[in-house]
Design a protein around this motif. Structure first.
Motif, PDB file in Angstrom:
ATOM      1  N   ALA A 120      44.379   2.544  20.438  1.00  0.00           N
ATOM      2  CA  ALA A 120      43.503   3.065  21.491  1.00  0.00           C
ATOM      3  C   ALA A 120      42.039   2.781  21.168  1.00  0.00           C
ATOM      4  O   ALA A 120      41.254   2.427  22.058  1.00  0.00           O
ATOM      5  CB  ALA A 120      43.731   4.570  21.657  1.00  0.00           C
ATOM      6  N   ILE A 121      41.666   2.908  19.899  1.00  0.00           N
ATOM      7  CA  ILE A 121      40.297   2.592  19.485  1.00  0.00           C
ATOM      8  C   ILE A 121      40.004   1.112  19.716  1.00  0.00           C
ATOM      9  O   ILE A 121      38.920   0.735  20.166  1.00  0.00           O
ATOM     10  CB  ILE A 121      40.091   2.970  18.003  1.00  0.00           C
ATOM     11  CG1 ILE A 121      40.173   4.494  17.838  1.00  0.00           C
ATOM     12  CG2 ILE A 121      38.756   2.451  17.487  1.00  0.00           C
ATOM     13  CD1 ILE A 121      40.182   4.954  16.392  1.00  0.00           C
ATOM     14  N   ASP A 122      41.002   0.266  19.416  1.00  0.00           N
ATOM     15  CA  ASP A 122      40.853  -1.179  19.639  1.00  0.00           C
ATOM     16  C   ASP A 122      40.580  -1.471  21.110  1.00  0.00           C
ATOM     17  O   ASP A 122      39.680  -2.247  21.448  1.00  0.00           O
ATOM     18  CB  ASP A 122      42.129  -1.884  19.176  1.00  0.00           C
ATOM     19  CG  ASP A 122      42.161  -3.348  19.566  1.00  0.00           C
ATOM     20  OD1 ASP A 122      41.440  -4.147  18.946  1.00  0.00           O
ATOM     21  OD2 ASP A 122      42.913  -3.703  20.507  1.00  0.00           O
ATOM     22  N   ARG A 123      41.340  -0.847  22.002  1.00  0.00           N
ATOM     23  CA  ARG A 123      41.139  -1.063  23.443  1.00  0.00           C
ATOM     24  C   ARG A 123      39.794  -0.506  23.899  1.00  0.00           C
ATOM     25  O   ARG A 123      39.133  -1.081  24.766  1.00  0.00           O
ATOM     26  CB  ARG A 123      42.278  -0.410  24.244  1.00  0.00           C
ATOM     27  CG  ARG A 123      43.618  -1.078  24.117  1.00  0.00           C
ATOM     28  CD  ARG A 123      43.605  -2.509  24.631  1.00  0.00           C
ATOM     29  NE  ARG A 123      43.162  -3.457  23.594  1.00  0.00           N
ATOM     30  CZ  ARG A 123      42.635  -4.628  23.844  1.00  0.00           C
ATOM     31  NH1 ARG A 123      42.429  -5.021  25.077  1.00  0.00           N
ATOM     32  NH2 ARG A 123      42.270  -5.428  22.853  1.00  0.00           N
ATOM     33  N   TYR A 124      39.406   0.641  23.331  1.00  0.00           N
ATOM     34  CA  TYR A 124      38.126   1.255  23.706  1.00  0.00           C
ATOM     35  C   TYR A 124      36.956   0.322  23.391  1.00  0.00           C
ATOM     36  O   TYR A 124      36.079   0.095  24.243  1.00  0.00           O
ATOM     37  CB  TYR A 124      37.964   2.578  22.964  1.00  0.00           C
ATOM     38  CG  TYR A 124      36.573   3.162  23.031  1.00  0.00           C
ATOM     39  CD1 TYR A 124      36.098   3.738  24.206  1.00  0.00           C
ATOM     40  CD2 TYR A 124      35.734   3.124  21.916  1.00  0.00           C
ATOM     41  CE1 TYR A 124      34.816   4.256  24.276  1.00  0.00           C
ATOM     42  CE2 TYR A 124      34.451   3.643  21.983  1.00  0.00           C
ATOM     43  CZ  TYR A 124      33.994   4.209  23.159  1.00  0.00           C
ATOM     44  OH  TYR A 124      32.721   4.719  23.217  1.00  0.00           O
ATOM     45  N   ILE A 125      36.955  -0.238  22.192  1.00  0.00           N
ATOM     46  CA  ILE A 125      35.854  -1.130  21.801  1.00  0.00           C
ATOM     47  C   ILE A 125      35.907  -2.422  22.610  1.00  0.00           C
ATOM     48  O   ILE A 125      34.864  -2.939  23.044  1.00  0.00           O
ATOM     49  CB  ILE A 125      35.912  -1.424  20.293  1.00  0.00           C
ATOM     50  CG1 ILE A 125      35.736  -0.127  19.498  1.00  0.00           C
ATOM     51  CG2 ILE A 125      34.834  -2.430  19.897  1.00  0.00           C
ATOM     52  CD1 ILE A 125      35.897  -0.288  17.999  1.00  0.00           C
ATOM     53  N   ASN A 129      32.736  -1.818  24.661  1.00  0.00           N
ATOM     54  CA  ASN A 129      31.696  -2.503  23.875  1.00  0.00           C
ATOM     55  C   ASN A 129      32.162  -3.909  23.491  1.00  0.00           C
ATOM     56  O   ASN A 129      32.293  -4.232  22.302  1.00  0.00           O
ATOM     57  CB  ASN A 129      31.382  -1.704  22.602  1.00  0.00           C
ATOM     58  CG  ASN A 129      30.795  -0.349  22.902  1.00  0.00           C
ATOM     59  OD1 ASN A 129      29.614  -0.215  23.224  1.00  0.00           O
ATOM     60  ND2 ASN A 129      31.630   0.682  22.795  1.00  0.00           N
ATOM     61  N   PRO A 130      32.450  -4.756  24.489  1.00  0.00           N
ATOM     62  CA  PRO A 130      33.034  -6.068  24.177  1.00  0.00           C
ATOM     63  C   PRO A 130      32.136  -6.957  23.315  1.00  0.00           C
ATOM     64  O   PRO A 130      32.652  -7.729  22.500  1.00  0.00           O
ATOM     65  CB  PRO A 130      33.261  -6.685  25.563  1.00  0.00           C
ATOM     66  CG  PRO A 130      32.338  -5.955  26.475  1.00  0.00           C
ATOM     67  CD  PRO A 130      32.232  -4.575  25.929  1.00  0.00           C
ATOM     68  N   MET A 135      32.097  -7.574  15.636  1.00  0.00           N
ATOM     69  CA  MET A 135      31.424  -6.979  14.492  1.00  0.00           C
ATOM     70  C   MET A 135      32.086  -5.669  14.044  1.00  0.00           C
ATOM     71  O   MET A 135      32.213  -5.398  12.853  1.00  0.00           O
ATOM     72  CB  MET A 135      29.947  -6.707  14.840  1.00  0.00           C
ATOM     73  CG  MET A 135      29.131  -6.105  13.703  1.00  0.00           C
ATOM     74  SD  MET A 135      27.424  -5.810  14.192  1.00  0.00           S
ATOM     75  CE  MET A 135      27.638  -4.568  15.464  1.00  0.00           C
ATOM     76  N   LEU A 136      32.534  -4.878  15.015  1.00  0.00           N
ATOM     77  CA  LEU A 136      33.104  -3.570  14.687  1.00  0.00           C
ATOM     78  C   LEU A 136      34.552  -3.650  14.218  1.00  0.00           C
ATOM     79  O   LEU A 136      34.959  -2.907  13.327  1.00  0.00           O
ATOM     80  CB  LEU A 136      33.014  -2.642  15.913  1.00  0.00           C
ATOM     81  CG  LEU A 136      31.605  -2.259  16.361  1.00  0.00           C
ATOM     82  CD1 LEU A 136      31.670  -1.442  17.646  1.00  0.00           C
ATOM     83  CD2 LEU A 136      30.895  -1.462  15.268  1.00  0.00           C
ATOM     84  N   VAL A 142      40.425  -3.344  10.303  1.00  0.00           N
ATOM     85  CA  VAL A 142      41.748  -2.965  10.808  1.00  0.00           C
ATOM     86  C   VAL A 142      42.712  -2.745   9.654  1.00  0.00           C
ATOM     87  O   VAL A 142      43.515  -1.799   9.665  1.00  0.00           O
ATOM     88  CB  VAL A 142      42.282  -4.041  11.778  1.00  0.00           C
ATOM     89  CG1 VAL A 142      43.749  -3.791  12.116  1.00  0.00           C
ATOM     90  CG2 VAL A 142      41.456  -4.057  13.049  1.00  0.00           C
ATOM     91  N   PHE A 143      42.630  -3.614   8.647  1.00  0.00           N
ATOM     92  CA  PHE A 143      43.499  -3.456   7.473  1.00  0.00           C
ATOM     93  C   PHE A 143      43.248  -2.110   6.794  1.00  0.00           C
ATOM     94  O   PHE A 143      44.194  -1.416   6.407  1.00  0.00           O
ATOM     95  CB  PHE A 143      43.243  -4.598   6.482  1.00  0.00           C
ATOM     96  CG  PHE A 143      44.017  -4.463   5.202  1.00  0.00           C
ATOM     97  CD1 PHE A 143      45.349  -4.846   5.132  1.00  0.00           C
ATOM     98  CD2 PHE A 143      43.419  -3.938   4.057  1.00  0.00           C
ATOM     99  CE1 PHE A 143      46.062  -4.709   3.955  1.00  0.00           C
ATOM    100  CE2 PHE A 143      44.130  -3.799   2.877  1.00  0.00           C
ATOM    101  CZ  PHE A 143      45.459  -4.187   2.829  1.00  0.00           C
ATOM    102  N   ILE A 144      41.984  -1.728   6.670  1.00  0.00           N
ATOM    103  CA  ILE A 144      41.647  -0.448   6.030  1.00  0.00           C
ATOM    104  C   ILE A 144      42.184   0.716   6.854  1.00  0.00           C
ATOM    105  O   ILE A 144      42.762   1.671   6.324  1.00  0.00           O
ATOM    106  CB  ILE A 144      40.119  -0.329   5.841  1.00  0.00           C
ATOM    107  CG1 ILE A 144      39.637  -1.342   4.796  1.00  0.00           C
ATOM    108  CG2 ILE A 144      39.730   1.086   5.414  1.00  0.00           C
ATOM    109  CD1 ILE A 144      38.135  -1.432   4.682  1.00  0.00           C
ATOM    110  N   MET A 145      42.005   0.654   8.184  1.00  0.00           N
ATOM    111  CA  MET A 145      42.485   1.744   9.046  1.00  0.00           C
ATOM    112  C   MET A 145      44.009   1.852   9.009  1.00  0.00           C
ATOM    113  O   MET A 145      44.571   2.955   8.948  1.00  0.00           O
ATOM    114  CB  MET A 145      41.999   1.535  10.485  1.00  0.00           C
ATOM    115  CG  MET A 145      40.526   1.800  10.679  1.00  0.00           C
ATOM    116  SD  MET A 145      40.035   1.863  12.429  1.00  0.00           S
ATOM    117  CE  MET A 145      40.267   0.154  12.899  1.00  0.00           C
TER     118      MET A 145
END
Length: 327
Positions: A120-125, A129-130, A135-136, A142-145
């Motif tokens: 969901a965070i991936d889709r939000y950004i 905030n495309p 950068m984000l 993603v690996f850390i999350m």
């Protein structure tokens, strides 16, 4: 520990659906077998494709890959025993194996919950905030999350499993479910588990509602952002990107929340219906995730078409070479 409080049973018995007539056992086992095969093929395909295709090793697909691994592990933890229960009449499961299955059932379910939050965070950004997306959300982030999702839930679920295994069990030994789960096991304890159940409830709410809160927040922001898009075509494209994911999230969280809350407030639910609800949010998303998350995405379809065309051309060249040599 006093003799009366010592664990005396050495195995549990999986009852499955209490109201299921014996003549339907073969049909049910065949159904679960097909579901297991579908989950293995679909999610195994996703994992292999993401590993092989370097251009798919991007943040979104890395999340898909983690979700596929969790789904494969969950189905392998639960479905073989369910199939054996109805196909071969194998109801017994050793004491330690039951607790091990319970641990992985809740651990992998918790990992799924956090992975859906990351998605969901991936889709939000990506939608809100495309320009800042590259950068984000780098592969490292993603690996850390994802590693956090796999790591933090171990401690939460391990605490529940350790506390559960130390409870005294002296009979009965029949678990009214298709596999060993926390509620089914702890109800068989020969002790007052009210204080223990409170800790378990808090832990369950933590892994369920914290990710759900972030998911709801991100999708509200996404909807508000999409409504500000002037182009109707742009709004449709953005909504179509998120609608399938919202369906999976609803399928995963709504029945689960209902089952948890019903247990808290002591709402009586038909046992067979309760098991169906649990199996619905446990097995249906892993079965249709590959279709919704990956096969609908343009990049995976393009990679598949490209690889098939390459294989076809390679085979034609090989056949042409053989016929030329023969002549």
């Amino acid at each position: 520990m006093p003799e009366a409080n010592r664990t005396q049973i050495t195995e549990f018995f999986i009852l499955g659906f209490p109201g299921l007539l014996p003549q339907y056992h073969s049909l049910v086992s065949a159904l679960f077998f097909l579901i297991y095969v579908a989950i293995l093929i679909g999610n195994g395909f996703i994992v292999v494709v993401i590993i092989i295709e370097k251009n798919l090793q991007k943040p979104t697909y890395l999340i898909f890959g983690n979700l596929a691994v969790a789904d494969l592990a969950f189905s392998t933890t639960t479905l073989p025993k369910i199939i054996a229960r109805y196909w071969f009449g194998s109801q017994a499961i050793p004491f330690s194996a039951c607790f091990l299955q319970m641990f992985f059932v809740h651990y992998l379910g918790s990992v799924n919950s956090f992975l859906l939050m990351i998605m969901a965070i991936d889709r939000y950004i990506a939608i809100c905030n495309p320009l800042r997306y590259p950068m984000l959300l780098k592969n490292t982030n993603v690996f850390i999350m994802c590693a956090f999702s796999w790591g933090i839930t171990i401690f939460i679920v391990a605490n529940l499993a350790i506390r559960a295994v130390t409870l005294p069990f002296c009979g009965p030994d029949v678990i009214v479910h298709c596999y060993c789960d926390h509620i089914g096991i702890t109800r068989l304890a020969c002790a007052d588990i009210r204080s223990y159940s409170l800790v378990a409830l808090i832990s369950a709410m933590l892994v369920l509602f914290v990710p759900l809160f972030f998911i709801i927040f991100t999708y509200v922001q996404i909807i508000l952002s999409v409504m500000r898009i002037a182009s109707s075509e742009g709004r449709y494209k953005a909504f179509s990107t998120c609608s399938s994911q919202l369906c999976i999230i609803a399928l995963y969280y709504l029945p689960r929340s209902f089952v948890y809350l019903a247990n808290v407030v002591n709402i009586t639910i038909n046992t067979d219906f309760r098991i169906v609800l649990i199996l619905t949010y446990s097995l249906v998303p892993p079965m249709i995730n590959p279709l919704i998350y990956c096969f609908k995405t343009k990049e995976i379809k393009q990679n598949l078409v490209k690889r098939l065309r390459f294989k076809t051309a390679e085979n034609r060249m090989r056949c042409t070479g053989i016929s030329f040599v023969d002549k």
